[in-house]
Design a protein around this motif. Sequence first.
Motif, PDB file in Angstrom:
ATOM      1  N   GLU A 280      -1.846  12.164  10.665  1.00 20.82           N
ATOM      2  CA  GLU A 280      -2.990  11.250  10.634  1.00 20.82           C
ATOM      3  C   GLU A 280      -3.172  10.642   9.240  1.00 20.82           C
ATOM      4  OE1 GLU A 280      -7.525  11.431  12.244  1.00 20.82           O
ATOM      5  OE2 GLU A 280      -6.859  13.129  11.038  1.00 20.82           O
ATOM      6  N   ASP A 281      -3.071  11.472   8.209  1.00 17.72           N
ATOM      7  CA  ASP A 281      -3.240  10.982   6.835  1.00 17.72           C
ATOM      8  C   ASP A 281      -2.140  10.004   6.436  1.00 17.72           C
ATOM      9  OD1 ASP A 281      -5.529  12.486   6.671  1.00 17.72           O
ATOM     10  OD2 ASP A 281      -4.681  14.027   5.359  1.00 17.72           O
ATOM     11  N   LEU A 282      -0.914  10.234   6.898  1.00 21.07           N
ATOM     12  CA  LEU A 282       0.153   9.270   6.621  1.00 21.07           C
ATOM     13  C   LEU A 282      -0.153   7.937   7.297  1.00 21.07           C
ATOM     14  CD1 LEU A 282       3.334  11.489   6.743  1.00 21.07           C
ATOM     15  CD2 LEU A 282       2.636  10.009   4.862  1.00 21.07           C
ATOM     16  N   GLY A 283      -0.661   7.962   8.523  1.00 22.78           N
ATOM     17  CA  GLY A 283      -1.062   6.723   9.186  1.00 22.78           C
ATOM     18  C   GLY A 283      -2.122   5.986   8.392  1.00 22.78           C
ATOM     19  N   ILE A 284      -3.103   6.723   7.901  1.00 27.96           N
ATOM     20  CA  ILE A 284      -4.175   6.129   7.096  1.00 27.96           C
ATOM     21  C   ILE A 284      -3.612   5.514   5.822  1.00 27.96           C
ATOM     22  CG2 ILE A 284      -6.195   6.689   5.667  1.00 27.96           C
ATOM     23  CD1 ILE A 284      -6.917   8.787   7.896  1.00 27.96           C
ATOM     24  N   CYS A 285      -2.799   6.253   5.097  1.00 31.06           N
ATOM     25  CA  CYS A 285      -2.245   5.765   3.822  1.00 31.06           C
ATOM     26  C   CYS A 285      -1.335   4.563   4.009  1.00 31.06           C
ATOM     27  CB  CYS A 285      -1.496   6.884   3.109  1.00 31.06           C
ATOM     28  SG  CYS A 285      -2.576   8.185   2.501  1.00 31.06           S
ATOM     29  N   ILE A 286      -0.484   4.612   5.023  1.00 27.52           N
ATOM     30  CA  ILE A 286       0.404   3.476   5.286  1.00 27.52           C
ATOM     31  C   ILE A 286      -0.431   2.269   5.730  1.00 27.52           C
ATOM     32  CG2 ILE A 286       2.294   2.632   6.734  1.00 27.52           C
ATOM     33  CD1 ILE A 286       3.362   5.565   6.704  1.00 27.52           C
ATOM     34  N   GLY A 287      -1.477   2.489   6.502  1.00 24.36           N
ATOM     35  CA  GLY A 287      -2.374   1.403   6.888  1.00 24.36           C
ATOM     36  C   GLY A 287      -3.062   0.777   5.688  1.00 24.36           C
ATOM     37  N   GLN A 288      -3.524   1.598   4.756  1.00 25.86           N
ATOM     38  CA  GLN A 288      -4.156   1.072   3.542  1.00 25.86           C
ATOM     39  C   GLN A 288      -3.157   0.256   2.723  1.00 25.86           C
ATOM     40  OE1 GLN A 288      -5.561   4.789   1.869  1.00 25.86           O
ATOM     41  NE2 GLN A 288      -7.588   4.563   2.797  1.00 25.86           N
ATOM     42  N   ALA A 289      -1.936   0.750   2.592  1.00 28.21           N
ATOM     43  CA  ALA A 289      -0.912   0.023   1.834  1.00 28.21           C
ATOM     44  C   ALA A 289      -0.590  -1.311   2.514  1.00 28.21           C
ATOM     45  CB  ALA A 289       0.349   0.879   1.701  1.00 28.21           C
ATOM     46  N   PHE A 290      -0.502  -1.303   3.828  1.00 27.70           N
ATOM     47  CA  PHE A 290      -0.232  -2.521   4.604  1.00 27.70           C
ATOM     48  C   PHE A 290      -1.339  -3.552   4.363  1.00 27.70           C
ATOM     49  CE2 PHE A 290      -0.648  -5.030   8.491  1.00 27.70           C
ATOM     50  CZ  PHE A 290       0.663  -5.382   8.780  1.00 27.70           C
ATOM     51  N   HIS A 291      -2.579  -3.111   4.486  1.00 24.88           N
ATOM     52  CA  HIS A 291      -3.725  -4.003   4.299  1.00 24.88           C
ATOM     53  C   HIS A 291      -3.740  -4.597   2.886  1.00 24.88           C
ATOM     54  CE1 HIS A 291      -7.676  -5.629   5.161  1.00 24.88           C
ATOM     55  NE2 HIS A 291      -8.132  -5.098   4.043  1.00 24.88           N
ATOM     56  N   GLN A 292      -3.494  -3.759   1.908  1.00 22.35           N
ATOM     57  CA  GLN A 292      -3.476  -4.219   0.515  1.00 22.35           C
ATOM     58  C   GLN A 292      -2.328  -5.201   0.275  1.00 22.35           C
ATOM     59  OE1 GLN A 292      -3.270  -1.037  -2.348  1.00 22.35           O
ATOM     60  NE2 GLN A 292      -3.322  -2.416  -4.084  1.00 22.35           N
ATOM     61  N   ALA A 293      -1.163  -4.919   0.834  1.00 17.68           N
ATOM     62  CA  ALA A 293       0.002  -5.778   0.625  1.00 17.68           C
ATOM     63  C   ALA A 293      -0.194  -7.167   1.236  1.00 17.68           C
ATOM     64  CB  ALA A 293       1.249  -5.121   1.203  1.00 17.68           C
ATOM     65  N   LEU A 294      -0.950  -7.260   2.320  1.00 23.24           N
ATOM     66  CA  LEU A 294      -1.165  -8.552   2.977  1.00 23.24           C
ATOM     67  C   LEU A 294      -2.098  -9.477   2.207  1.00 23.24           C
ATOM     68  CD1 LEU A 294      -1.467  -7.840   6.781  1.00 23.24           C
ATOM     69  CD2 LEU A 294       0.331  -9.050   5.572  1.00 23.24           C
ATOM     70  N   GLY A 295      -2.924  -8.918   1.356  1.00 27.24           N
ATOM     71  CA  GLY A 295      -3.898  -9.754   0.661  1.00 27.24           C
ATOM     72  C   GLY A 295      -4.783 -10.461   1.662  1.00 27.24           C
ATOM     73  N   ASP A 296      -4.969 -11.772   1.495  1.00 33.54           N
ATOM     74  CA  ASP A 296      -5.840 -12.510   2.415  1.00 33.54           C
ATOM     75  C   ASP A 296      -5.091 -12.992   3.657  1.00 33.54           C
ATOM     76  OD1 ASP A 296      -4.375 -14.693   1.511  1.00 33.54           O
ATOM     77  OD2 ASP A 296      -6.069 -15.684   0.536  1.00 33.54           O
ATOM     78  N   GLY A 297      -3.787 -12.751   3.717  1.00 32.29           N
ATOM     79  CA  GLY A 297      -3.002 -13.124   4.889  1.00 32.29           C
ATOM     80  C   GLY A 297      -2.559 -14.568   4.920  1.00 32.29           C
ATOM     81  N   ARG A 298      -2.722 -15.253   3.829  1.00 35.76           N
ATOM     82  CA  ARG A 298      -2.372 -16.673   3.766  1.00 35.76           C
ATOM     83  C   ARG A 298      -0.896 -16.890   4.147  1.00 35.76           C
ATOM     84  NH1 ARG A 298      -5.311 -20.400   1.545  1.00 35.76           N
ATOM     85  NH2 ARG A 298      -6.568 -18.815   0.517  1.00 35.76           N
ATOM     86  N   GLY A 299      -0.673 -17.764   5.133  1.00 41.66           N
ATOM     87  CA  GLY A 299       0.684 -18.154   5.505  1.00 41.66           C
ATOM     88  C   GLY A 299       1.382 -17.268   6.526  1.00 41.66           C
ATOM     89  N   ILE A 300       0.774 -16.146   6.909  1.00 40.89           N
ATOM     90  CA  ILE A 300       1.459 -15.257   7.851  1.00 40.89           C
ATOM     91  C   ILE A 300       1.372 -15.798   9.279  1.00 40.89           C
ATOM     92  CG2 ILE A 300       1.098 -13.196   6.443  1.00 40.89           C
ATOM     93  CD1 ILE A 300      -1.049 -12.318   8.561  1.00 40.89           C
ATOM     94  N   THR A 301       2.264 -15.344  10.119  1.00 45.22           N
ATOM     95  CA  THR A 301       2.291 -15.742  11.519  1.00 45.22           C
ATOM     96  C   THR A 301       1.069 -15.218  12.264  1.00 45.22           C
ATOM     97  OG1 THR A 301       4.689 -15.784  11.448  1.00 45.22           O
ATOM     98  CG2 THR A 301       3.676 -15.643  13.630  1.00 45.22           C
ATOM     99  N   ARG A 302       0.613 -14.050  11.947  1.00 41.74           N
ATOM    100  CA  ARG A 302      -0.553 -13.339  12.435  1.00 41.74           C
ATOM    101  C   ARG A 302      -0.357 -12.658  13.783  1.00 41.74           C
ATOM    102  NH1 ARG A 302      -6.933 -15.108  13.384  1.00 41.74           N
ATOM    103  NH2 ARG A 302      -7.386 -13.280  14.670  1.00 41.74           N
ATOM    104  N   PHE A 303       0.013 -13.381  14.829  1.00 41.43           N
ATOM    105  CA  PHE A 303       0.173 -12.798  16.161  1.00 41.43           C
ATOM    106  C   PHE A 303       1.652 -12.544  16.433  1.00 41.43           C
ATOM    107  CE2 PHE A 303      -3.430 -15.757  16.390  1.00 41.43           C
ATOM    108  CZ  PHE A 303      -4.436 -14.899  16.787  1.00 41.43           C
TER     109      PHE A 303
END
Length: 161
Positions: free
Chosen positions: A35-58
């Motif tokens: 569970e903690d690895l899921g949380i940490c990887i999720g936090q890293a993912f969210h941080q890496a995306l920034g505001d999401g500018r330019g991503i495909t999204r779906f």
Amino acid sequence: GFFDHMLHALVKHARFDLSFTCAGDLHVDDHHSIEDLGICIGQAFHQALGDGRGITRFSHSYVPLDEALCRTVVDISGRGFLAFDSNYARSTIGAFSTEMVREFFKGFVDHAAITLHVNLLAGINAHHQVEATFKSVAKALRNAVAIDAGISDIPSTKGSL
């Protein structure tokens, strides 16, 4: 061992540049570590995306692994939600409890702030079913975060994800 195999599959097929170590309370069981690895990887993912500018999204993906087939649909939405429909053939794979697959992805989506729908569509071998799940999620995530040359702003009518 098996969960390490699944994490390697996720990182490889999502093309994440990610490394981590975990020193958990495995003397109790694997729940908190997974569970903690899921949380940490999720936090890293969210941080890496920034505001999401330019991503495909779906995005979505269908991934087979021999007789197993998994469908994943993702929205980089800014809202954590998991719909997880699986019925694995066995409750354990080695020492790994298959109920932890959902727990890992729940921790991930809550902290990545994404919507994720995972549906196991076929399979009779639990190893193949779980591996198809991780690879399907990986492929959908890779495609959702891909930069779309036709999108220069944040892909939302609200102006933020």
